[in-house]
Scaffold this active site. Structure first.
Site, mmCIF file in Angstrom:
data_model
loop_
_atom_site.group_PDB
_atom_site.id
_atom_site.type_symbol
_atom_site.label_atom_id
_atom_site.label_comp_id
_atom_site.label_asym_id
_atom_site.label_seq_id
_atom_site.Cartn_x
_atom_site.Cartn_y
_atom_site.Cartn_z
ATOM 1 N N ILE A 67 0.858 -1.042 -0.132
ATOM 2 C CA ILE A 67 -0.092 -0.157 0.122
ATOM 3 C C ILE A 67 0.860 1.269 -0.020
ATOM 4 O O ILE A 67 1.043 1.990 0.974
ATOM 5 C CB ILE A 67 -0.958 0.031 1.089
ATOM 6 C CG1 ILE A 67 -1.670 -1.062 1.259
ATOM 7 C CG2 ILE A 67 -2.031 1.243 1.206
ATOM 8 C CD1 ILE A 67 -2.513 -1.407 2.432
ATOM 9 N N PRO A 68 1.576 1.480 -1.237
ATOM 10 C CA PRO A 68 2.400 2.649 -1.087
ATOM 11 C C PRO A 68 1.501 3.960 -1.052
ATOM 12 O O PRO A 68 0.443 4.125 -1.607
ATOM 13 C CB PRO A 68 2.957 2.780 -2.349
ATOM 14 C CG PRO A 68 2.603 1.652 -3.341
ATOM 15 C CD PRO A 68 1.645 0.770 -2.518
ATOM 16 N N HIS A 69 1.828 4.996 -0.235
ATOM 17 C CA HIS A 69 1.040 6.245 -0.027
ATOM 18 C C HIS A 69 1.907 7.389 0.476
ATOM 19 O O HIS A 69 3.073 7.110 0.946
ATOM 20 C CB HIS A 69 0.034 5.778 0.887
ATOM 21 C CG HIS A 69 0.707 5.189 2.351
ATOM 22 N ND1 HIS A 69 0.944 4.071 2.504
ATOM 23 C CD2 HIS A 69 0.877 6.065 3.529
ATOM 24 C CE1 HIS A 69 1.460 3.986 3.981
ATOM 25 N NE2 HIS A 69 1.351 5.229 4.443
ATOM 26 N N GLY A 70 1.543 8.368 0.031
ATOM 27 C CA GLY A 70 2.307 9.665 0.503
ATOM 28 C C GLY A 70 1.501 10.773 0.645
ATOM 29 O O GLY A 70 0.228 10.863 -0.001
ATOM 30 N N LEU A 110 -2.074 5.346 -2.784
ATOM 31 C CA LEU A 110 -2.869 6.629 -2.075
ATOM 32 C C LEU A 110 -1.757 7.733 -2.160
ATOM 33 O O LEU A 110 -0.829 7.732 -1.906
ATOM 34 C CB LEU A 110 -3.138 6.311 -1.051
ATOM 35 C CG LEU A 110 -4.238 5.068 -0.554
ATOM 36 C CD1 LEU A 110 -4.467 4.967 0.792
ATOM 37 C CD2 LEU A 110 -5.505 5.359 -1.132
#
Length: 151
Positions: A65-68, A103
């Site tokens: 779940i890569p997110h920033g 996200l």
């Protein structure tokens, strides 16, 4: 905000081919920026990379779940990616990743962001769902699987 509100067939990439984690983060950044013209793919990429430096967003079982956080964003942007071939992602279980829910969240988003991450993690703990996602190549079907599966 629910995962169901974020995913449509347009935000699903069903057969991405890439050779490295860095290149994959670039693909994700471009896809997220395409969701909102006000977003910079470069800023998203830098945010994703900064988050990955803190620790991998690879949950295990081939899921990440890569997110920033992104300034100038007024709403959460999401993209679901199914890789054509699993890719090393420094996941907690050491296994490669093939399913990603990425996200870009507004800079001010805090508790809602954490609730959303928890919802996604819970959704991807369902082994039956993971199997169905891995065996489906159509973007519309993938979006339907993601939006109708509830715990």
């Amino acid at each position: 905000m629910l995962v169901d509100d974020l995913i449509s067939p347009d935000s699903v990439l069903p057969a991405v081919r890439t050779s490295s984690k860095k290149r994959l983060l670039e693909v994700i950044s471009n896809a997220l920026a395409n969701e909102d013209e006000g977003l910079s793919s470069r800023e998203i990429f830098e945010s994703l990379c900064a988050r990955e430096r803190l620790g991998s967003t690879g949950l295990g079982n081939g899921v990440a779940i890569p997110h920033g956080r992104v300034s100038g964003s007024s709403r959460v942007q999401a993209v679901f990616i199914r890789l054509a071939r699993p890719l090393a992602f420094d996941a907690v279980d050491g296994k490669p990743v093939d399913l990603l829910f990425a996200l870009a969240v507004p800079e001010h988003c805090t508790s809602d962001h954490l609730k959303l991450l928890a919802e996604i993690a819970e959704k991807f703990s369902d082994q039956e769902l993971l199997e169905r996602l891995r065996n489906t190549e159509d973007a519309t079907e993938l979006a339907q699987l993601l939006s109708r599966t509830r715990h």
